[in-house]
Write an enzyme that holds these catalytic residues in place. Structure first.
Site, PDB file in Angstrom:
ATOM      1  N   VAL A 673     -33.978   4.238 -51.559  1.00 55.49           N
ATOM      2  CA  VAL A 673     -33.175   3.718 -50.404  1.00 55.49           C
ATOM      3  C   VAL A 673     -32.812   4.851 -49.472  1.00 55.49           C
ATOM      4  CG1 VAL A 673     -30.990   2.623 -49.728  1.00 55.49           C
ATOM      5  CG2 VAL A 673     -32.213   1.882 -51.786  1.00 55.49           C
ATOM      6  N   LYS A 688     -30.542   0.434 -43.982  1.00 58.61           N
ATOM      7  CA  LYS A 688     -31.234   0.988 -45.128  1.00 58.61           C
ATOM      8  C   LYS A 688     -32.714   0.706 -44.980  1.00 58.61           C
ATOM      9  CE  LYS A 688     -27.923   1.433 -48.668  1.00 58.61           C
ATOM     10  NZ  LYS A 688     -27.884   1.693 -50.070  1.00 58.61           N
ATOM     11  N   ASP A 794     -24.187   2.427 -59.975  1.00 62.94           N
ATOM     12  CA  ASP A 794     -23.927   3.663 -59.248  1.00 62.94           C
ATOM     13  C   ASP A 794     -22.566   3.596 -58.576  1.00 62.94           C
ATOM     14  OD1 ASP A 794     -24.503   6.198 -58.537  1.00 62.94           O
ATOM     15  OD2 ASP A 794     -25.713   5.674 -56.793  1.00 62.94           O
TER      16      ASP A 794
END
Ligand SMILES: *[C@@H]1O[C@H](CO)[C@@H](O)[C@H](O)[C@H]1NC(C)=O
Ligand SMILES: *[C@@H]1O[C@H](CO)[C@@H](O)[C@H](O)[C@H]1NC(C)=O
Ligand SMILES: *[C@@H]1O[C@H](CO)[C@@H](O)[C@H](O)[C@H]1NC(C)=O
Ligand SMILES: *[C@@H]1O[C@H](CO)[C@@H](O)[C@H](O)[C@H]1NC(C)=O
Ligand SMILES: *[C@@H]1O[C@H](CO)[C@@H](O)[C@H](O)[C@H]1NC(C)=O
Length: 950
Positions: A673, A688, A794
């Site tokens: 990404v 993105k 994450d």
């Protein structure tokens, strides 16, 4: 069935609460010789202990320069020895080398605002020429070195804001030249040593924010040169020594938050003529406020809230031109009689007046018209919880800088002055619980900063002014318990900031406008006990933040809108006592958080569902609907005929269709990404770019995007659109366009030093609680409320983005982690991220640290930025002034909220995943804590849109 909360989440909670304990390690270099060997060597040893030097402050400390020219070093001209070391604000990290003791010509050391750890070495005692030492804002631990008291030339000792503990050494009292002692914000315990009274040169003593106990030594009355004594926020008790009232040199006395008692002597204004700050809030002072206060012409701050002062105030403040704070709330002042507030007239001479806090006393009588002559500098005028009667003087409109005006809980009558709309800076306007009559002035619409408006429980008539729709910052509005009539103006529904709107017990009529669906932030909405008619607009299903909706006791008709089942967060839904008809929408079963559903006394018919909230007889009420059937057995309703059951089958097909979409979505998570920001004409967005290597992923790109759009939560960064085209090389180019979050990432807020331009950024407790709650809510949604549990993988501060309102949004980088090769299967259908090593270590460090302090000591490990500093003479005292504190012992109160948050952090980071809390419980508990905290904040009028400290 439970997915355990992740360590990563725990880190976040803990990091939010103590950002101050993280540090990193780097290496140092060596150098060759020049100049005086001893001093040069000592400085090099000093440098060796610095593990991080982000601003490269010590880069000049090398052999290409004589050490006398090194940054921060000053030498005596004759003997080339180091006389001063001045490295303030260089953000160095490390420990203080004992070699410092070899710099025997040192007269002055300033190492403020470092991240020094470890102890202060005893070797500093060898610096017999030392006059000035300042180690403020470091993290030194251990005791104050006794040997330091051998520095017979020391004049100034400043070790504020560290973690020193133990007793304050009595030996300090025998240092012949000591004139200023600043040891505030440490963990010192024990008594204030009476020996300090030997310091005939002492002008200032600051010991606030420690754990000191016992009484203030009477002997301190010998310090005839003493100018300031600040000992607030300790556990000091006993009588305030009378000897101190004779120290005419005193200009600042700060005793806030102790248990000190006594009364002010009648001649205080004559014996302390130089006083400009007297801060004794939250102690046990009794007696009257002596008339002689009127002689203290330089008085700037008199704050004595939360004591037991009583009686009428006869002080003439007319000569106190510089007074800017008079805070005497929560006492028993006043006689409950006419002219109790007569003294206010004398305050019109105070041209700097900013704060007038008189709430929670016994003041009676009327408000003098002279308040209209107060200096326009006044910002806080708080009079609630007294017995003030009569009208609100029209002249109040002159006080154009008022930010908080609170008159609630009094006996005021008459109408709200129409000129109220001139108070353009008003943020909080609270007049609830009086007997005000007449109409709500439409000029309220000019108050564009207004955040909190409460007029509830009065006798107001007329309709709600549509101009309220101009108050674009309005968040909380109480208009309940009045005699309001007419429609609810649709303009009000355009207030996207509105979160709590209370209109119950009025006589509002007409149908509810469908624009109600624009209330994006609404959490609680109460309409019950009015005369609203017509259908409930289907658009109500757009109010996705709703927790509580009360529409009972009106004249509403038609069906229950099926869109109500989109209100995923709804907890209470009350539609009772209306004329609603038709079936109960079966999808209400899916409302996970619904705890109370009241549909009683309508004309509903058909089958009562049995799942979800309908499975709990005590959570629902369907009485008084003669045509209902089915439901769980406890409801004792008749069984349904077969036609009702057909509908059930068609429903379950819909559910299956949703199940197919979700696995497709999961593919998207395996992409690499990139990030970018695009500044278009009308909208700032984040982009993105997706690197679509896998053919399968590429093929289903658009499907995936639309699927990703189905994963929706108000705290997940929203995908606005997607684009697909060819790049310059003719390769497939695909990108997702996200909302742009104007406040950047949480990382930047927690470590403001990383953002040089903006290093004044600070998050207050409420904001931190909001962020933790928001993040928990997203995690809960991903774990439990998507069709297939989704794991974020994450979660870290840099991935939490903050919008205009400082709500947290998690990047939708959700993933079924197996695709990223970093997952291990845990329980049948669930996945667990294996974290990177250092994150695990950070977590277990924080876990142990928090566990050690829990629960008694949690306030001590809290990020010091979150501690109240009200009235103890800190440099930041006004900015961080804790208004909320005026309600009681603030540390205790805070601990009440902080301790459970830390407990959640500890439980979430338990070593074994099995011992960790379910994120569902985490979200619920955090939300409760946040709500309770907000409740207190609101209660105390601390609802300010730009809340500085809380
Ligand atoms: C260093 O300081 C010591 C002690 O004051 C002195 O004896 C010596 O001469 C100095 N050396 C230099 C190179 O300045
Ligand atoms: C300086 O201080 C250190 C540690 O306190 C000591 O070991 C050393 O011998 C001292 N003297 C010189 C000349 O460096
Ligand atoms: C501390 O002071 C004592 C008493 O003067 C002395 O014996 C000792 O050496 C000093 N310690 C250091 C590390 O300088
Ligand atoms: C210490 O830190 C506080 C808060 O960060 C700051 O306001 C203050 O100016 C600092 N004190 C000194 C002496 O630098
Ligand atoms: C304001 O101050 C003047 C003297 O400077 C005094 O004469 C007057 O009485 C004061 N006004 C009030 C309302 O106390």
């Amino acid at each position: 069935m439970s997915l355990r909360a992740f360590c990563l989440f725990a880190i976040l909670v803990l990091v939010l609460m103590f950002t101050n304990i993280l540090a990193s390690e780097f290496s140092t270099m060596t150098m060759t010789s020049l100049g005086n060997e001893t001093d040069r060597y000592a400085l090099l040893e000093f440098k060796k202990q610095i593990t991080d030097d982000p601003l490269e402050a010590l880069s000049s400390w090398n052999d290409s320069l004589h050490f006398c020219h090194w940054r921060g070093v000053t030498c005596g001209r004759r003997h080339q020895r180091v006389v001063s070391l001045y490295l303030e604000g260089q953000r160095l990290v490390g420990t203080l080398s004992p070699y410092i003791g070899n710099l025997t010509f040192l007269r002055s050391i300033n190492l403020d605002n470092y991240s020094f750890r470890g102890t202060i070495p005893q070797e500093v005692g060898r610096l017999f020429r030392l006059q000035y030492i300042s180690l403020t804002n470091n993290t030194f631990r251990g005791e104050l070195p006794i040997n330091l008291t051998q520095c017979n030339n020391l004049k100034m000792l400043s070790i504020r804001n560290n973690k020193l503990s133990g007793m304050i050494p009595p030996e300090l009292g025998f240092m012949p030249k000591l004139s200023e002692i600043h040891l505030n914000k440490n963990y010192f315990t024990g008594r204030i040593p009476p020996s300090l009274s030997n310091l005939s040169t002492l002008t200032g003593l600051i010991l606030s924010f420690n754990g000191l106990e016992g009484s203030i030594p009477e002997e301190l009355g010998k310090l005839t040169g003493l100018e300031y004594i600040m000992i607030g926020v300790n556990n000091l008790s006993g009588m305030f020594p009378h000897s101190l009232y004779n120290l005419s040199s005193l200009n600042h006395i700060g005793l806030t938050y102790n248990q000190i008692h006594g009364s002010f002597p009648p001649n205080i204004g004559l014996t302390l003529p130089n006083l400009n700050r007297l801060q004794v809030e939250f102690n046990q002072f009794t007696g009257e406020i002596p008339v002689s206060f009127g002689n203290i012409s330089g008085l700037e701050i008199f704050s004595a809230g939360g004591n037991n002062l009583f009686g009428p105030i006869h002080v003439d403040f007319g000569g106190l031109k510089d007074l800017w704070t008079l805070a005497i709330a929560w006492n028993k002042l006043g006689a409950g009689k006419e002219d109790d507030l007569g003294f206010l007239t004398s305050l019109t001479n105070s041209t700097r007046l900013e704060k007038l806090e008189l709430f929670g006393n016994n003041f009676g009588g009327t408000l003098p018209n002279s308040i209209g002559n107060f200096s326009t500098t006044i910002q806080y005028f708080l009079l609630e919880k007294n017995q003030i009667s009569g009208n609100i003087p029209l002249g109040i409109e002159n006080l154009i800088n008022l930010s908080i005006l609170s008159l609630r809980d009094n006996l005021l009558s008459g109408s709200i002055p129409p000129g109220i709309g001139k108070l353009k800076n008003l943020r909080v306007l609270d007049m609830q619980n009086n007997t005000l009559s007449g109409e709500i002035p439409s000029s309220l619409g000019n108050l564009t900063f207004l955040y909190y408006l409460s007029l509830k429980n009065n006798k107001l008539t007329g309709s709600i002014p549509s101009s309220l729709g101009n108050c674009q910052h309005l968040k909380i509005v109480f208009l309940s318990h009045n005699n309001l009539v007419g429609i609810i103006p649709k303009e009000v529904f355009g207030l996207s900031s509105l979160s709590h709107f209370y209109l119950h017990f009025n006589s509002l009529s007409s149908p509810i406008h469908l624009e109600i669906g624009k209330l994006q932030s609404i959490e609680e909405l109460t309409f019950f006990g009015n005369k609203l008619s017509g259908k409930i607009p289907n658009s109500i299903g757009n109010c996705l933040s709703l927790h509580k909706l009360y529409m009972g006791d009106n004249l509403l008709e038609g069906n229950i809108p099926p869109s109500l089942s989109s209100l995923k967060g709804i907890e209470v839904l009350d539609l009772s006592q209306n004329n609603l008809s038709g079936q109960i929408p079966k999808d209400l079963e899916n409302l996970q958080y619904l705890q109370k559903l009241n549909l009683s006394f309508n004309n509903l018919e058909g089958e009562v569902p049995t799942e979800g909230v309908f499975g709990n007889a005590s959570a629902i009420s369907v009485d008084g609907n003669d045509k209902l059937c089915g439901g769980i057995i406890e409801l004792h309703l008749p069984t349904c005929s077969t036609t009702d059951l057909k509908r059930k089958n068609t429903m379950s097909k819909k559910v299956r269709a949703i199940m197919i979409v979700v696995p497709v979505f999961l593919l998207i998570c395996s992409l690499a990404v990139y990030k970018g920001i695009l500044n278009q004409v009308d909208k700032v967005v984040a982009i993105k770019v997706l690197n679509l290597q896998q053919p399968r992923a590429s093929k289903s790109f658009m499907t995936e995007c639309s699927a990703l759009r189905n994963i929706r939560h108000r705290n997940l960064v929203k995908i606005l659109t997607s684009c697909s085209s060819l790049d310059s090389k003719g390769n497939d180019f695909k990108a997702l366009v996200f909302e742009f979050m104007s406040n950047g990432s949480l990382e930047m807020w927690l470590h403001p030093d990383m953002d040089v331009q903006n290093n004044l950024r600070e998050l207050n407790i409420l904001q931190r609680l909001n962020i933790a709650t928001d993040v928990a809510s997203v995690m809960d949604y991903l774990h439990h409320h998507c069709q297939i549990p989704v794991v974020h993988c994450d979660l870290k501060p840099s991935n939490i983005l903050l919008d205009d309102d400082m709500s947290a949004h998690s990047m939708a980088q959700v993933a079924r982690c197996q695709h990223m090769g970093m997952c291990t299967a845990m329980e049948s259908s669930y996945w667990r991220c294996s974290q990177e090593k250092d994150q695990q270590m950070k977590c277990s460090k924080l876990h142990r640290f928090a566990k050690m302090a829990f629960p008694e000591e949690v306030m001590k490990i809290l990020d010091p930025k979150l501690l109240p500093m009200n009235g103890v003479g800190e440099e930041t005292e006004e900015e961080t002034r804790l208004n909320f504190g005026s309600l009681g012992n603030v540390m205790d109160k805070l601990q009440e909220f902080i301790a459970p948050v830390i407990r959640i952090g500890i439980q979430c980071s338990a070593e074994s995943p099995k011992e960790r809390m379910d994120i569902n419980d985490v979200a619920r508990e955090l939300n409760q804590i946040r709500e309770a905290f907000l409740g207190i904040v609101i209660e105390a009028h601390q609802v300010r849109p730009t809340i500085q400290s809380y």
